[in-house]
Scaffold this motif. Sequence first.
Motif, PDB file in Angstrom:
ATOM      1  N   TRP A 259      18.033 -36.227  33.362  1.00  0.00           N
ATOM      2  CA  TRP A 259      17.996 -36.827  34.701  1.00  0.00           C
ATOM      3  C   TRP A 259      16.709 -36.447  35.430  1.00  0.00           C
ATOM      4  O   TRP A 259      16.062 -37.298  36.061  1.00  0.00           O
ATOM      5  CB  TRP A 259      19.216 -36.364  35.491  1.00  0.00           C
ATOM      6  CG  TRP A 259      19.205 -36.773  36.932  1.00  0.00           C
ATOM      7  CD1 TRP A 259      19.397 -38.036  37.435  1.00  0.00           C
ATOM      8  CD2 TRP A 259      18.987 -35.920  38.064  1.00  0.00           C
ATOM      9  NE1 TRP A 259      19.314 -38.013  38.816  1.00  0.00           N
ATOM     10  CE2 TRP A 259      19.062 -36.731  39.226  1.00  0.00           C
ATOM     11  CE3 TRP A 259      18.752 -34.560  38.211  1.00  0.00           C
ATOM     12  CZ2 TRP A 259      18.904 -36.206  40.503  1.00  0.00           C
ATOM     13  CZ3 TRP A 259      18.593 -34.038  39.488  1.00  0.00           C
ATOM     14  CH2 TRP A 259      18.675 -34.864  40.617  1.00  0.00           C
ATOM     15  N   TYR A 263      12.672 -39.114  36.555  1.00  0.00           N
ATOM     16  CA  TYR A 263      11.814 -39.313  37.721  1.00  0.00           C
ATOM     17  C   TYR A 263      10.344 -39.416  37.332  1.00  0.00           C
ATOM     18  O   TYR A 263       9.490 -39.658  38.184  1.00  0.00           O
ATOM     19  CB  TYR A 263      12.018 -38.171  38.718  1.00  0.00           C
ATOM     20  CG  TYR A 263      13.315 -38.271  39.465  1.00  0.00           C
ATOM     21  CD1 TYR A 263      13.441 -39.092  40.583  1.00  0.00           C
ATOM     22  CD2 TYR A 263      14.439 -37.575  39.021  1.00  0.00           C
ATOM     23  CE1 TYR A 263      14.651 -39.196  41.256  1.00  0.00           C
ATOM     24  CE2 TYR A 263      15.653 -37.670  39.701  1.00  0.00           C
ATOM     25  CZ  TYR A 263      15.751 -38.484  40.812  1.00  0.00           C
ATOM     26  OH  TYR A 263      16.946 -38.599  41.477  1.00  0.00           O
ATOM     27  N   ASN A 302      18.762 -44.127  37.341  1.00  0.00           N
ATOM     28  CA  ASN A 302      17.334 -43.953  37.603  1.00  0.00           C
ATOM     29  C   ASN A 302      16.495 -44.818  36.675  1.00  0.00           C
ATOM     30  O   ASN A 302      15.491 -45.403  37.089  1.00  0.00           O
ATOM     31  CB  ASN A 302      16.940 -42.488  37.427  1.00  0.00           C
ATOM     32  CG  ASN A 302      17.311 -41.639  38.635  1.00  0.00           C
ATOM     33  OD1 ASN A 302      17.880 -42.137  39.599  1.00  0.00           O
ATOM     34  ND2 ASN A 302      17.001 -40.361  38.580  1.00  0.00           N
TER      35      ASN A 302
END
Length: 477
Positions: A259, A263, A302
């Motif tokens: 996770w 980004y 994401n």
Amino acid sequence: MAYSYLSDDSSPETSQAWAEILSRDIQWDTYATARLITDKDLQLIRRYDKRSAELKSSMLDESGPAYVEAFMTVLKNVTKPETVQYVLALLIQMLQENPSRARLFHQQSDQHLSAQPDPYTVLERLLQRQDDWWSQDKACKLLTIAIESRPRKSAGVANGASTSDGVAYAAAVDPAETHISLFLDWLVSQLSNRANLQKNPPTVINTCISCLAALLKERGIRQLFLRAGGLQALPAVVQRAKDSPTSSQLLYETCLCIWQMTYLRAAASIMSQVGLLKLLVEVCRVAQKEKVFRMALASLRNLLTYDDLCLASDMVEAGLNKVVIVRQLQSWGDDDIVEMLGFVDEKLKEGIVILSNFEKYKKEVMSGQLDWSPMHSSDLFWRENVEKFEERDFQVLRVLLKIIETNRDVKTLAVGCHDLGQFIVNHSQGRYIVNDLRGKELVMRLLSHSDAEVQKQALLCVQKLMLSKDKLDFLKA
């Protein structure tokens, strides 16, 4: 800041090991006699050793950097396992009682002005004690804390920076960057070690993933991890944790690492290639613990924000849309999960539309194997998507021609010739583009192919290459 990975030593076996190590009587005088520590070090260690927690706390409040330097000097110069383990235990104990003492690793006293022991270098060396996992484990955790608590964090050369108008400039280099890179290389090597993955419980993997999850909070470290090939090491860890009912914490922390990497666009762009995307979908399907499901779903959410990566179609192929339908029927106490499921559901609906059109076709061509699926013979598909063949300097068309030139599968060759003919008919400059790319020469070779269907499709394609534009328009009418 609390360091959660310091509180995982609660099993009876581990507690017994701690008690045994901390009960040792170390002959500190021998190290002073051998000039491995200074007289000042000896004095400090004697004053600290075997004292009550309250007295130790008072000493650390008064002269913390000096005590830490004395212990680091022992770790730097002494190799005896019993002593190394004892000092590591004292340092871990010091941080468990008060995590803010991590700053002491970076504060200088007046006792080692000329040769202050560098905590990074000392702890890195301890990582190489391959016959002593206990010391490696504690050195790994202490090094993570030293990196997390360093006072002058910066974007560093790994991250770069830019002004508000987008102009790049060189950010200040993080003085610890070289040490961080070396540590990440070590972590990746441990995660990639098959023997470590096969251990039950996977103690080495557990420690490395816990420390990595803490380090990846920093964007600059994420880039260094990507550079170290770290993403390629994670699929095997996910698989190992997913298949073990006792490894839910490992699975959660591995998904946490993923996770955090989502980004970073450069990392997101290769997650499907290294197999992480399909594994995340599988985790969402089988996860029993809500926190594990939440982290895997958050990672996929994401990834779906990068519209240009077209990852929705990959997720649809992996079956995420079916997983979402089932999971939406469950009752969730966490509103964030409900929101994420809704967002993912909408994105996947878009992905299904994309997947039924050019992206699905592109994926098939890139695989090198073609089949007679409906879109190959759909006139609507070719009319709506022929201009997309121009993307990236006719990448898909070039791959299609390479298939016709080198592939030996008769069905693939027949479909390839058919598709090339469809491009010629539907693109306004199709004949000229294919001729410029040697398409006519490649298809002509197949006119004498041993398979009748390949001959037929090659002949039809050549005919379309030879026809004038008005007759091509007649074929489309």
